[in-house]
Design an enzyme around this catalytic site. Structure first.
Site, PDB file in Angstrom:
ATOM      1  N   ASP A  21      58.651  83.076 100.687  1.00 14.51           N
ATOM      2  CA  ASP A  21      58.418  83.072 102.132  1.00 14.51           C
ATOM      3  C   ASP A  21      59.404  83.995 102.845  1.00 14.51           C
ATOM      4  OD1 ASP A  21      56.299  81.385 102.041  1.00 14.51           O
ATOM      5  OD2 ASP A  21      57.387  79.591 102.656  1.00 14.51           O
ATOM      6  N   ASP A  71      48.006  76.979  98.169  1.00 20.59           N
ATOM      7  CA  ASP A  71      49.406  76.638  98.401  1.00 20.59           C
ATOM      8  C   ASP A  71      49.743  75.244  97.849  1.00 20.59           C
ATOM      9  OD1 ASP A  71      51.971  77.015  99.412  1.00 20.59           O
ATOM     10  OD2 ASP A  71      51.253  77.762 101.342  1.00 20.59           O
TER      11      ASP A  71
HETATM   12  C1  GLA Z   1      53.889  77.939 102.852  1.00 14.88           C
HETATM   13  C2  GLA Z   1      53.575  79.362 102.421  1.00 14.88           C
HETATM   14  C3  GLA Z   1      53.522  80.260 103.621  1.00 14.88           C
HETATM   15  C4  GLA Z   1      52.482  79.741 104.599  1.00 14.88           C
HETATM   16  C5  GLA Z   1      52.802  78.311 104.967  1.00 14.88           C
HETATM   17  C6  GLA Z   1      51.702  77.710 105.804  1.00 14.88           C
HETATM   18  O1  GLA Z   1      55.201  77.849 103.309  1.00 14.88           O
HETATM   19  O2  GLA Z   1      54.504  79.804 101.483  1.00 14.88           O
HETATM   20  O3  GLA Z   1      53.218  81.579 103.242  1.00 14.88           O
HETATM   21  O4  GLA Z   1      51.214  79.840 104.008  1.00 14.88           O
HETATM   22  O5  GLA Z   1      52.965  77.510 103.824  1.00 14.88           O
HETATM   23  O6  GLA Z   1      52.000  76.437 106.189  1.00 14.88           O
END
Ligand code: GLA
Length: 721
Positions: free
Chosen positions: A526, A459
């Site tokens: 997300d 990420d």
């Molecule tokens: C980001 C990702 C999510 C999740 C969060 C965790 O927003 O896109 O899918 O993994 O971080 O903090």
């Protein structure tokens, strides 16, 4: 022009695309033509075409009019965006390059050369002997073109590179632009505009590809659609700051291009140093589907292809967030396995003091507070249940409240003594600093060595703002950061060749062809609300094929939008990507679990087609109804989806048509639904009748009338009778 003398004229053709390049003419290579395949291009024809196109100077024009190279040169009279902007303290700012060598597929090229897919390498030196340039141009099997440039400073003085972009020609009929905007939770929103005199420039200064990246910049004939219109597209394959642009100058020339966006003073080449820019890809197609399919073919031909047997995944994020309760997570694993899930991914919260998003980021050591026996109990159970295990990392980031930030505040990217503005309570770890790089790499490797990890969700959750290097007077560090990111991925993959990596960045903010040289999946957004996902999947496939797109089924009420949707809509949307589940299954009813299990089984039975087929998106249904599908490469079968996004007004077309099948073959078409789905009204006449591919494309079957936010799936199977 004498192509039997020093000149080199190269005609390349692959997958229905011809490129005609004048190399050593004597300046830098000029793409004289890029578009639909031209038959019968022999030496005489090609030379005649070039001669016939010699520009005629008009009133008050330069004579001769400029020939615009892949790296456009100001000194030729080109007053559009130059390919190279830079100088040695004000000198050498308009270099005049002379080609010194042209090689095609490694062999010296002279005169006229015809080839299929191939690789052209051109070396040039500027008249002052200060700079050398190495340009690579390729036509790939997929019909994609791509180019990149490397500049070397051969002079004694430092040479500052301010900008280096490459570009391809656009024909005059290409006057409409389509590219993308977007934001967190709503990535890849298409936008159209006319191309007028001047430049349409998309600059990214976020230090990551961006939720609002131009993504693929298209210019085509007005009104081009998925199947219609000539479309020329460019993609700058770079995960740091970058540019896409389309430009028309008053003399009528049109270009499409891009490159890395360099911050002030970011690249200063001392004697002997080199700068190499990213690949600029170009895709020509008749309609957007063909443009997209060329990118797909390229990704499907990667040295490490992504298998279409993508494991059905469970990601725990929306199920538990930071609540890492072992029993709860073990229970989720049991429930997932019972549904047929094949990979279990533990998301954020397993390390350091990371009990919420304010603390612990950067400390990649399993937290003894929440995991007193390490991750072993979970990993062991997941493996025993026959699933793969995946783990979340965010290696380039730190919370100021972390052991790492406390020990090494100088490793945080900043252009000044203070730190940049915060985003999600975090700052950026400068992995351009060798010690910081070594630290994070060793922490990741230690975790990968201790546990049997099959998959990493990688990420990157903030933009890079004022991303300087504190240990180097705050100089810009985005380029080094981007390169270090690629190196880190490469080294981790070299140490763990079987490891699969997902590129996530606050959802879908790091999706580009360079990261996809190393990552095997992307997290599209997300936002898992299927209504919004329909749009995002539709447009994310403009660059990447479905098997690379993480596509999950979430709880009925979307955590992002608050909307509720039927499971049939959530799952019927998600199966057109790499299927996953992101839902607290302990909250699902038995009925929902049974239905979800049906969808998982459906996906597994059909994933060869869903993830290996060719993308088709239909024109002509407006914004309220979306029709898309996948067709097996041998045209033996296909799956299509008719999706209602709103109560359509006016009524949808009476007939639902399907493209991409073999015109002459006969197909049996059936609406399908996983068990448990309420029957829909799909009209009479689909009780075993067969239709030709041509009839299905041009006439079609009755268009169902269903409520908004529903999906109706159809399968078409070739038959002999
Ligand atoms: C980001 C990702 C999510 C999740 C969060 C965790 O927003 O896109 O899918 O993994 O971080 O903090």
């Amino acid at each position: 022009m004498d192509f039997d003398g020093d000149g080199v004229l190269v005609a390349m053709a692959a997958a229905g695309v011809t490129v005609l390049i004048e190399a050593a003419a004597p300046g830098l290579p000029v793409v004289a033509y890029w578009g639909p395949q031209l038959p019968g291009l022999d030496a005489a024809q090609a030379a005649a075409l070039i001669r016939a196109g010699e520009p005629v100077s008009g009133s008050n024009n330069l004579e001769p009019r400029p020939r615009v190279a892949i790296l456009p040169e100001h000194r030729t009279g080109w007053t559009g965006r130059p390919g190279l902007s830079g100088s040695a303290a004000g000198r050498g700012w308009s270099p005049a390059f002379r080609t010194t060598s042209v090689r095609l597929d490694g062999e010296p090229a002279r005169g006229f050369v015809a080839s299929g897919a191939g690789r052209l390498e051109v070396e040039a030196v500027d008249d002052a002997g200060r700079l050398t340039l190495r340009l690579e141009f390729e036509l790939l099997d997929s019909g994609l073109v791509r180019a990149r440039a490397e500049l070397e400073n051969r002079g004694p003085d430092a040479y500052g590179v301010d900008d280096l972009v490459l570009s391809f020609p656009l024909p005059p009929e290409a006057t409409e632009i389509l590219d993308f905007g977007g934001r967190h939770n709503l990535e890849r929103i298409p936008q159209r505009a006319p191309l007028r005199t001047g430049a349409h420039v998309r600059e990214n200064r976020k230090g990551r590809t961006g939720a609002d990246s131009a993504y693929v910049l298209h210019v085509g004939t007005p009104g081009f659609g998925f199947a219609s219109g000539g479309v020329w597209a460019a993609h700058t394959a770079w995960s740091g700051n970058h540019t896409h642009y389309a430009e028309r100058v008053s003399t009528g020339e049109q270009r499409i291009g891009g490159g890395e966006l360099l911050l002030p003073g970011e690249v200063v080449l001392t004697a002997g140093e080199r700068y190499r820019g990213p690949w600029l890809y170009g895709s020509y197609g008749q309609g957007l589907d063909e443009v997209a399919r060329r990118f797909h073919r390229r990704l499907r031909a990667r040295p490490r292809p992504v298998d279409t047997r993508r494991p059905v995944t469970l990601n725990v994020w929306e199920a538990v967030y930071f609540d890492h309760d072992t029993d709860r997570l073990l229970d989720l694993a049991e429930r997932a396995a019972a549904l047929g899930v094949e990979r279990y991914v533990l998301d954020d919260g397993w390390f350091g003091s990371r009990r919420d998003d304010t603390s612990g980021l950067g400390d990649w050591v399993v937290s003894p507070d929440v995991w007193p026996r390490g991750l072993h109990p979970l990993v062991d159970r997941v493996k025993k249940l026959g699933m793969q295990f995946g783990l979340w990392f965010e290696p380039e980031m730190v919370n100021p409240d972390s052991d790492l930030a406390r020990a090494h505040p100088e490793w945080i990217m900043s252009a000044r003594a203070g730190w940049p503005v915060e985003s999600r309570n975090q700052q950026v770890l400068n992995i351009g600093i060798p010690e910081a790089y070594a630290h994070v790499k060793s922490q990741i490797l230690a975790v990968l060595e201790e546990y049997a990890i099959d998959y990493v969700k990688w990420d990157h959750n903030r933009d890079l703002v004022e991303a300087g290097t504190q240990t180097d007077d705050g100089r810009p560090g985005v380029r080094e950061q981007t390169r270090a990111f690629y190196r880190l991925l490469d080294e981790i993959r070299a140490a763990h060749p079987e490891l699969e990596i997902e590129s996530c960045s606050s959802g879908g903010a790091r999706i580009d062809l360079e990261v996809l040289e190393r990552a095997d999946r992307v997290w599209v957004s997300d936002n898992i609300d299927p209504h919004d996902r329909q749009h995002m999947l539709r447009w994310t496939t403009q660059l990447i094929p479905p098997e690379f797109m993480g596509s999950h089924v979430a709880s009925d009420r979307s955590h992002v939008t608050g909307r509720r949707h039927d499971l049939s809509f959530r799952a019927g949307t998600a199966v057109f990507g790499h299927l996953g589940i992101e839902w607290d299954l302990s909250q699902a009813t038995d009925e929902q679990l049974a239905e979800l299990g049906e969808w998982v089984a459906f996906f597994k039975a059909q994933r060869g087609l869903l993830l290996g087929g060719e993308l088709v998106r239909m024109d002509g249904y407006g914004d309220d109804v979306l029709v898309h599908g996948v067709v097996a490469p041998d045209r033996s079968r296909a799956l299509f989806a008719m999706v209602t996004m709103a109560s359509p007004y006016p009524d949808p077309p009476a007939r639902l048509r399907f493209r991409g099948l073999d015109a002459a073959r006969l197909y049996r078409v059936r609406p399908i639904a996983a068990a448990g789905l309420p029957p829909r009204w799909w009209g009479p006449g689909l009780e075993g009748e067969v239709f030709s591919g041509a009839a299905l494309e041009h006439l079609g079957v009755a268009c169902p009338r269903v409520n908004p936010d529903q999906v109706v799936l159809y399968r078409a199977d070739a038959t002999t009778g």
